[in-house]
Design an enzyme around this catalytic site. Structure first.
Site, PDB file in Angstrom:
ATOM      1  N   GLU A  82       0.831  -1.214   0.000  1.00  0.00           N
ATOM      2  CA  GLU A  82       0.000   0.000   0.000  1.00  0.00           C
ATOM      3  C   GLU A  82       0.864   1.262   0.000  1.00  0.00           C
ATOM      4  O   GLU A  82       0.796   2.071   0.921  1.00  0.00           O
ATOM      5  CB  GLU A  82      -0.896   0.007   1.247  1.00  0.00           C
ATOM      6  CG  GLU A  82      -1.798  -1.202   1.389  1.00  0.00           C
ATOM      7  CD  GLU A  82      -2.504  -1.269   2.744  1.00  0.00           C
ATOM      8  OE1 GLU A  82      -2.111  -0.535   3.677  1.00  0.00           O
ATOM      9  OE2 GLU A  82      -3.445  -2.056   2.866  1.00  0.00           O
ATOM     10  N   PRO A  83       1.702   1.440  -1.013  1.00  0.00           N
ATOM     11  CA  PRO A  83       2.565   2.626  -1.010  1.00  0.00           C
ATOM     12  C   PRO A  83       1.779   3.897  -1.318  1.00  0.00           C
ATOM     13  O   PRO A  83       0.896   3.886  -2.176  1.00  0.00           O
ATOM     14  CB  PRO A  83       3.554   2.331  -2.153  1.00  0.00           C
ATOM     15  CG  PRO A  83       2.757   1.495  -3.114  1.00  0.00           C
ATOM     16  CD  PRO A  83       1.848   0.638  -2.247  1.00  0.00           C
ATOM     17  N   GLY A  84       2.066   4.963  -0.614  1.00  0.00           N
ATOM     18  CA  GLY A  84       1.424   6.246  -0.871  1.00  0.00           C
ATOM     19  C   GLY A  84       2.477   7.306  -1.159  1.00  0.00           C
ATOM     20  O   GLY A  84       2.751   7.662  -2.301  1.00  0.00           O
ATOM     21  N   ARG A  85       3.104   7.773  -0.079  1.00  0.00           N
ATOM     22  CA  ARG A  85       4.060   8.865  -0.186  1.00  0.00           C
ATOM     23  C   ARG A  85       5.192   8.589  -1.181  1.00  0.00           C
ATOM     24  O   ARG A  85       5.612   9.478  -1.924  1.00  0.00           O
ATOM     25  CB  ARG A  85       4.663   9.117   1.201  1.00  0.00           C
ATOM     26  CG  ARG A  85       5.507  10.381   1.297  1.00  0.00           C
ATOM     27  CD  ARG A  85       6.218  10.433   2.658  1.00  0.00           C
ATOM     28  NE  ARG A  85       5.332  10.250   3.782  1.00  0.00           N
ATOM     29  CZ  ARG A  85       4.714  11.242   4.425  1.00  0.00           C
ATOM     30  NH1 ARG A  85       4.909  12.484   4.074  1.00  0.00           N
ATOM     31  NH2 ARG A  85       3.924  10.979   5.450  1.00  0.00           N
ATOM     32  N   ARG A 139       1.289  20.256   6.104  1.00  0.00           N
ATOM     33  CA  ARG A 139       2.290  19.412   6.760  1.00  0.00           C
ATOM     34  C   ARG A 139       3.238  20.167   7.694  1.00  0.00           C
ATOM     35  O   ARG A 139       3.526  19.673   8.785  1.00  0.00           O
ATOM     36  CB  ARG A 139       3.081  18.597   5.723  1.00  0.00           C
ATOM     37  CG  ARG A 139       2.177  17.639   4.906  1.00  0.00           C
ATOM     38  CD  ARG A 139       2.985  16.727   3.993  1.00  0.00           C
ATOM     39  NE  ARG A 139       3.803  15.823   4.761  1.00  0.00           N
ATOM     40  CZ  ARG A 139       5.088  15.966   4.967  1.00  0.00           C
ATOM     41  NH1 ARG A 139       5.759  16.962   4.418  1.00  0.00           N
ATOM     42  NH2 ARG A 139       5.734  15.110   5.714  1.00  0.00           N
ATOM     43  N   TYR A 194       3.027  18.654  11.300  1.00  0.00           N
ATOM     44  CA  TYR A 194       4.106  17.727  11.684  1.00  0.00           C
ATOM     45  C   TYR A 194       5.477  18.394  11.725  1.00  0.00           C
ATOM     46  O   TYR A 194       6.490  17.687  11.674  1.00  0.00           O
ATOM     47  CB  TYR A 194       4.242  16.572  10.674  1.00  0.00           C
ATOM     48  CG  TYR A 194       3.000  15.931  10.134  1.00  0.00           C
ATOM     49  CD1 TYR A 194       2.039  15.378  10.982  1.00  0.00           C
ATOM     50  CD2 TYR A 194       2.797  15.826   8.757  1.00  0.00           C
ATOM     51  CE1 TYR A 194       0.916  14.751  10.448  1.00  0.00           C
ATOM     52  CE2 TYR A 194       1.689  15.194   8.230  1.00  0.00           C
ATOM     53  CZ  TYR A 194       0.748  14.665   9.090  1.00  0.00           C
ATOM     54  OH  TYR A 194      -0.354  14.043   8.563  1.00  0.00           O
ATOM     55  N   CYS A 206      -4.034  33.693   9.692  1.00  0.00           N
ATOM     56  CA  CYS A 206      -3.855  34.271  11.019  1.00  0.00           C
ATOM     57  C   CYS A 206      -3.620  33.198  12.069  1.00  0.00           C
ATOM     58  O   CYS A 206      -4.486  32.927  12.915  1.00  0.00           O
ATOM     59  CB  CYS A 206      -5.054  35.149  11.352  1.00  0.00           C
ATOM     60  SG  CYS A 206      -5.116  36.529  10.217  1.00  0.00           S
ATOM     61  N   GLU A 207      -2.478  32.553  11.971  1.00  0.00           N
ATOM     62  CA  GLU A 207      -2.019  31.534  12.920  1.00  0.00           C
ATOM     63  C   GLU A 207      -0.497  31.606  12.908  1.00  0.00           C
ATOM     64  O   GLU A 207       0.102  31.631  11.828  1.00  0.00           O
ATOM     65  CB  GLU A 207      -2.377  30.117  12.445  1.00  0.00           C
ATOM     66  CG  GLU A 207      -3.831  29.807  12.331  1.00  0.00           C
ATOM     67  CD  GLU A 207      -4.445  29.224  13.592  1.00  0.00           C
ATOM     68  OE1 GLU A 207      -3.699  28.893  14.538  1.00  0.00           O
ATOM     69  OE2 GLU A 207      -5.674  29.112  13.607  1.00  0.00           O
ATOM     70  N   TYR A 237       0.063  14.133   0.590  1.00  0.00           N
ATOM     71  CA  TYR A 237      -0.468  14.789   1.785  1.00  0.00           C
ATOM     72  C   TYR A 237      -0.383  16.314   1.652  1.00  0.00           C
ATOM     73  O   TYR A 237      -0.108  17.023   2.607  1.00  0.00           O
ATOM     74  CB  TYR A 237       0.238  14.262   3.050  1.00  0.00           C
ATOM     75  CG  TYR A 237       0.194  12.741   3.117  1.00  0.00           C
ATOM     76  CD1 TYR A 237      -1.005  12.093   3.374  1.00  0.00           C
ATOM     77  CD2 TYR A 237       1.321  11.958   2.870  1.00  0.00           C
ATOM     78  CE1 TYR A 237      -1.076  10.705   3.382  1.00  0.00           C
ATOM     79  CE2 TYR A 237       1.260  10.566   2.876  1.00  0.00           C
ATOM     80  CZ  TYR A 237       0.056   9.955   3.138  1.00  0.00           C
ATOM     81  OH  TYR A 237      -0.013   8.585   3.141  1.00  0.00           O
TER      82      TYR A 237
HETATM   83  C1  LIG Z   1      -1.575   6.019   5.050  1.00  0.00           C
HETATM   84  C2  LIG Z   1      -1.593   4.564   4.817  1.00  0.00           C
HETATM   85  C3  LIG Z   1      -0.766   3.992   3.849  1.00  0.00           C
HETATM   86  C4  LIG Z   1       0.223   4.792   3.036  1.00  0.00           C
HETATM   87  O1  LIG Z   1       1.271   5.285   3.791  1.00  0.00           O
HETATM   88  P1  LIG Z   1       2.514   5.986   3.066  1.00  0.00           P
HETATM   89  O2  LIG Z   1       3.402   6.350   4.178  1.00  0.00           O
HETATM   90  O3  LIG Z   1       1.983   7.166   2.351  1.00  0.00           O
HETATM   91  O4  LIG Z   1       3.112   4.980   2.152  1.00  0.00           O
HETATM   92  C5  LIG Z   1      -0.865   2.644   3.624  1.00  0.00           C
HETATM   93  N1  LIG Z   1      -1.733   1.867   4.328  1.00  0.00           N
HETATM   94  C6  LIG Z   1      -2.535   2.381   5.271  1.00  0.00           C
HETATM   95  C7  LIG Z   1      -3.462   1.493   5.989  1.00  0.00           C
HETATM   96  C8  LIG Z   1      -2.487   3.739   5.551  1.00  0.00           C
HETATM   97  O5  LIG Z   1      -3.278   4.253   6.499  1.00  0.00           O
END
Ligand SMILES: *Cc1c(COP(=O)(O)O)cnc(C)c1O
Length: 420
Positions: free
Chosen positions: A275-278, A314, A318, A343-344, A372
């Site tokens: 499940e790659p995202g970033r 972000r 973070y 205004c923060e 993100y």
């Molecule tokens: C956010 C998330 C991801 C992706 O995370 P990355 O750090 O963006 O790769 C994968 N699986 C689940 C369940 C998530 O909540």
């Protein structure tokens, strides 16, 4: 590697000048590079090429723009979704329902039913009651829900606390020692096809060791479940690989990640889900902004830009670092704080940073804003919702409109009793 680079002293996204997009669409605006998305999708897949059976489910929450999803569908990716809204996006982009994984700690009964009816490929269960409810919803529809149990392996991902998900006190997953009992109780339910387990320990991981520790625990759990007579055909290893934000950041390469996974999962004999995202989206986007003022400060001047925390949250959320460079740098440098108009005090992108010298009216970009970024944008301070542009080669298109403050206002009303 991305496709944002200087050509004759001017920043380009692939073959399109950033200044041209800014002139046509205005600022702030997110600009994505389709070729970078494709490249990252391929590099990640190639990193896993030694593994026998792999399913890639891009974590949509990182960047859910439907044009981006179309590019990733083209590259053979399915999706990891955390809401029915995200599921609808994946389907709208042409992803197949069976290639969609439904994660999330608070899936509602209505969402479970909608996902069942859409025929999605895997539910990642977060608690036993969810499994019982899902089984009943499926059974009453004459369906069988494919599912795995998300376990919490209790490892510290070594990342920022707000993006760490795999310690036992986090809200995610089932404590790993309780997973076998839960498996026993859910496995026989009509309407449920319990196929395996999942984990996801956090995001922006700069080190493979916590992932390896988590996967090793998952391996022990798989052996234990099989010894108890359960058929295990899938293990979902989540996402989490980090990307370089600062010049000099070194992050694990997908190939090194793949080699580690191959070593740890040797002999598991399952389909592995990722499940790659970033790692797919991060460096495939930038946020383009214009300098509004350079305001004298106590130690350093404040460079006030027209992008703010509502466009890119972000840094405020973070303390994240985003590289800031001029679109047409003149070679001079300055030390400055960079802040938005909201205004923060938290609406600050950087303090005491050496940056390209800029003056009012100059264009600049925040790099590594593809993940993100726009997806977390809001209209705080009644600012318009930030638009998005996708570039591929010499072509570009607005793939999300700027939503004007007036449009948002038009969805609000004063009730009868307050009308004059
Ligand atoms: C956010 C998330 C991801 C992706 O995370 P990355 O750090 O963006 O790769 C994968 N699986 C689940 C369940 C998530 O909540």
């Amino acid at each position: 590697m991305d496709h944002f680079h200087y050509r004759d002293g001017e920043m380009f996204a692939e073959d399109v000048a950033i200044a041209q997009i800014a002139a046509e669409v205005g600022t702030p605006v997110y600009v994505y590079s389709a070729s970078t998305f494709r490249r990252h999708a391929r590099v990640f897949r190639e990193g896993l090429s030694a593994l026998p059976r792999v399913h890639l489910a891009y974590a949509i929450k990182a960047n859910p723009n439907v044009a981006v999803l179309r590019v990733l569908a083209d590259e053979g990716y399915g999706a990891d979704v955390v809401s029915v809204g995200e599921m609808r996006r994946a389907l709208a982009a042409g992803m197949k329902p069976q290639d969609i994984v439904f994660s999330g700690v608070g899936k509602t009964r209505a969402e479970l039913a909608a996902a069942l009816e859409a025929g999605i490929g895997q539910f990642n269960l977060e608690l036993e009651e969810e499994g019982v409810v899902l089984a009943a919803l499926a059974h009453e529809r004459g369906l069988t829900a494919p599912a795995v149990i998300r376990v919490n392996p209790d490892v510290d991902a070594g990342t920022h606390a707000k993006i760490s998900t795999g310690r036992k006190e986090n809200k995610f997953g089932v404590p790993i020692d309780q997973a076998p009992g839960m498996f026993d109780r859910l496995a026989g339910l009509p309407g449920l096809d319990l196929r395996g387990v999942a984990c996801h320990i956090g995001s922006q991981l700069g080190d493979l060791a916590p992932l390896e520790a988590a996967y090793a625990r998952i391996g022990e759990l798989v052996a234990e479940l099989r010894a108890a007579g359960h058929g295990i055909s899938r293990v979902d290893l989540g996402g989490g690989l980090g990307v370089p934000y600062k010049p000099g950041d070194v992050m694990p390469e997908p190939a090194a990640y793949g080699a580690m996974v191959a070593r740890v999962t040797q002999g598991w004999d399952v389909e592995l889900m990722f499940e790659p995202g970033r790692v797919i989206a991060g460096n495939a986007g930038v946020l383009v902004t214009e300098v509004v003022w350079v305001k004298p400060g106590v130690a350093n001047p404040y460079v006030i830009v027209d992008a703010a925390m509502n466009d890119l949250a972000r840094p405020a959320l973070y303390d994240a670092y985003h590289d800031f460079v001029a679109v047409r740098p003149n070679g001079e440098k300055m030390t400055a704080n960079i802040a938005g108009p909201v205004c923060e005090t938290g609406d600050t992108f950087a303090m005491n940073r050496e940056i390209d010298k800029v003056v009012s009216g100059d264009l600049a970009i925040f790099r590594t804003a593809g993940a993100y970024g726009a997806t977390m944008a809001s209209t705080y301070n009644s600012r318009p919702l930030v638009p998005e542009v996708l570039v591929e080669g010499e072509r570009y298109a607005v793939v999300a409109d700027r939503i004007a403050a007036e449009t948002i206002l038009s969805a609000e009303r004063v009730p009868d009793w307050l009308q004059k």
